[in-house]
Scaffold this active site. Structure first.
Site, mmCIF file in Angstrom:
data_model
loop_
_atom_site.group_PDB
_atom_site.id
_atom_site.type_symbol
_atom_site.label_atom_id
_atom_site.label_comp_id
_atom_site.label_asym_id
_atom_site.label_seq_id
_atom_site.Cartn_x
_atom_site.Cartn_y
_atom_site.Cartn_z
ATOM 1 N N LEU A 33 0.814 -1.217 0.000
ATOM 2 C CA LEU A 33 0.000 0.000 0.000
ATOM 3 C C LEU A 33 0.850 1.271 0.000
ATOM 4 O O LEU A 33 1.831 1.379 0.732
ATOM 5 C CB LEU A 33 -0.935 -0.022 1.219
ATOM 6 N N HIS A 34 0.445 2.223 -0.831
ATOM 7 C CA HIS A 34 1.122 3.524 -0.906
ATOM 8 C C HIS A 34 0.065 4.627 -0.783
ATOM 9 O O HIS A 34 -1.127 4.335 -0.527
ATOM 10 C CB HIS A 34 1.935 3.633 -2.206
ATOM 11 N N GLY A 36 -1.515 6.287 -2.836
ATOM 12 C CA GLY A 36 -2.680 6.126 -3.723
ATOM 13 C C GLY A 36 -3.755 5.285 -3.052
ATOM 14 O O GLY A 36 -4.942 5.643 -3.048
ATOM 15 N N HIS A 37 -3.331 4.156 -2.457
ATOM 16 C CA HIS A 37 -4.303 3.313 -1.745
ATOM 17 C C HIS A 37 -4.876 4.054 -0.534
ATOM 18 O O HIS A 37 -6.067 3.943 -0.229
ATOM 19 C CB HIS A 37 -3.630 2.023 -1.252
ATOM 20 N N GLN A 153 -10.136 -0.683 -15.794
ATOM 21 C CA GLN A 153 -10.670 -1.565 -14.738
ATOM 22 C C GLN A 153 -11.972 -0.977 -14.181
ATOM 23 O O GLN A 153 -12.953 -1.697 -13.955
ATOM 24 C CB GLN A 153 -9.624 -1.710 -13.630
ATOM 25 N N SER A 186 2.555 0.336 -7.405
ATOM 26 C CA SER A 186 3.473 -0.594 -6.739
ATOM 27 C C SER A 186 4.572 -1.027 -7.699
ATOM 28 O O SER A 186 5.649 -1.435 -7.276
ATOM 29 C CB SER A 186 2.710 -1.823 -6.248
HETATM 30 O O1 PAF Z 1 -6.643 -2.631 -8.709
HETATM 31 C C1 PAF Z 1 -6.231 -3.617 -8.063
HETATM 32 O O2 PAF Z 1 -5.381 -3.498 -7.189
HETATM 33 C C2 PAF Z 1 -6.794 -4.996 -8.402
HETATM 34 O O3 PAF Z 1 -6.996 -5.156 -9.760
HETATM 35 C C3 PAF Z 1 -8.054 -5.328 -7.597
HETATM 36 C C4 PAF Z 1 -9.221 -4.409 -7.957
HETATM 37 C C5 PAF Z 1 -7.774 -5.240 -6.109
HETATM 38 C C6 PAF Z 1 -8.498 -6.769 -7.902
HETATM 39 O O4 PAF Z 1 -7.515 -7.687 -7.568
#
Ligand code: PAF
Length: 282
Positions: A33-34, A36-37, A153, A186
């Site tokens: 995690l950075h 952004g997360h 996505q 990442s």
């Molecule tokens: O964006 C991500 O980190 C991944 O594609 C997700 C949505 C967690 C699914 O594994």
């Protein structure tokens, strides 16, 4: 903060919370995690009573020659980030608790997932849709937060939620960048020093396109040519694609349609072979 590793335990916990009338926000991640997360957690935190963050490097979204094995796994540090950003539950399952040995059911979105990254990663979005649907079934969220960095996505998952009538509100948080403009990822840690120094040029080239659009260039073929020329000057870049598409459907556009145009790029770095993606909305 409670850490749960077992999928059944998460589902029972989430169902009990929902039965008590609590609302749940989910931030799905692959860990490492950075900032952004962290911004996704900050976006999610005020939206529900309970914040669940999942950390799972999902094997089904990696192709055979991709970086599943070497993808960074840093659960202890991830716990600290989740705690600092108000998570109530960190869900960190093993592949075995997510996928039974007999697992044979996948979700395939077959329109938004076809172009852009879908071209070079043909099974990627099938894996993403499948794991996100599993996470939705386990965490029972009212709301889920995803990052605009992975714009395709987002489009694919929004379509899945719409098509399958999944009762989850989808929230999209803006891209977080380093001071020099490089979008946080990442995978940035795979870059060689030379590549890291050059990488902000991807965002700079996207900005050049924005300026060209502001001064009247609206033919997408011309804009793609400008982007490739900007990056080709530097040997560390191997542009994989530049696509100018409708932000909802990911369908290619011939001309910019202000308000709903996404310019999305993927660039392979020639020394480390790291693949970086970035995008801007016009
Ligand atoms: O964006 C991500 O980190 C991944 O594609 C997700 C949505 C967690 C699914 O594994």
């Amino acid at each position: 903060m409670k850490v749960i590793h077992d999928s059944k335990e998460l589902q029972q916990t989430a169902l009990a919370l929902r039965a008590q009338g609590k609302t749940i926000a989910l931030v799905p991640t692959m860990g490492n995690l950075h900032a952004g997360h962290a911004s996704l957690m900050d976006e999610a935190r005020p939206r529900a009573d309970v914040l669940i963050v999942s950390v799972f490097v999902n094997p089904t979204q990696f192709g055979p020659n991709e970086d599943y094995e070497k993808y960074p796994r840093t659960l202890d540090a991830d716990c600290e980030v989740c705690r600092a950003h108000g998570a109530d539950i960190l869900f960190a399952p093993t592949p075995e608790t997510m996928y039974a040995p007999t697992f044979s059911t996948y979700i395939t979105e077959s329109a938004c997932s076809q172009g852009l990254c879908g071209r070079s990663r043909p099974t990627h979005f099938r894996g993403v849709c499948t794991v996100v649907d599993i996470l939705f079934n386990l965490a029972q969220p009212n709301v889920a937060v995803f990052g605009q960095k992975d714009a395709q996505q987002v489009a694919v998952l929004k379509r899945m939620v719409q098509d399958l009538h999944i009762p989850v509100e989808m929230v999209v948080a803006p891209i977080v960048r380093e001071e020099d403009g490089l979008a946080l990822s990442s995978r940035n840690q795979y870059l060689t020093p030379k590549e890291r120094a050059a990488a902000p040029k991807i965002q700079a080239a996207l900005q050049t396109l924005k300026n060209s659009i502001a001064t009247g260039t609206d033919a997408t073929e011309k804009l793609a040519e400008i982007f490739v020329n900007e990056l080709s000057a530097d040997a560390v870049f191997e542009p994989e694609y530049i696509e100018i598409v409708d932000n909802t459907t990911m369908a290619p556009l011939k001309k910019i349609e202000p308000g709903n145009t996404l310019i999305a790029v993927a660039v392979r770095m020639t020394e480390s072979r790291t693949r970086l993606i970035d995008n801007i909305l016009v």
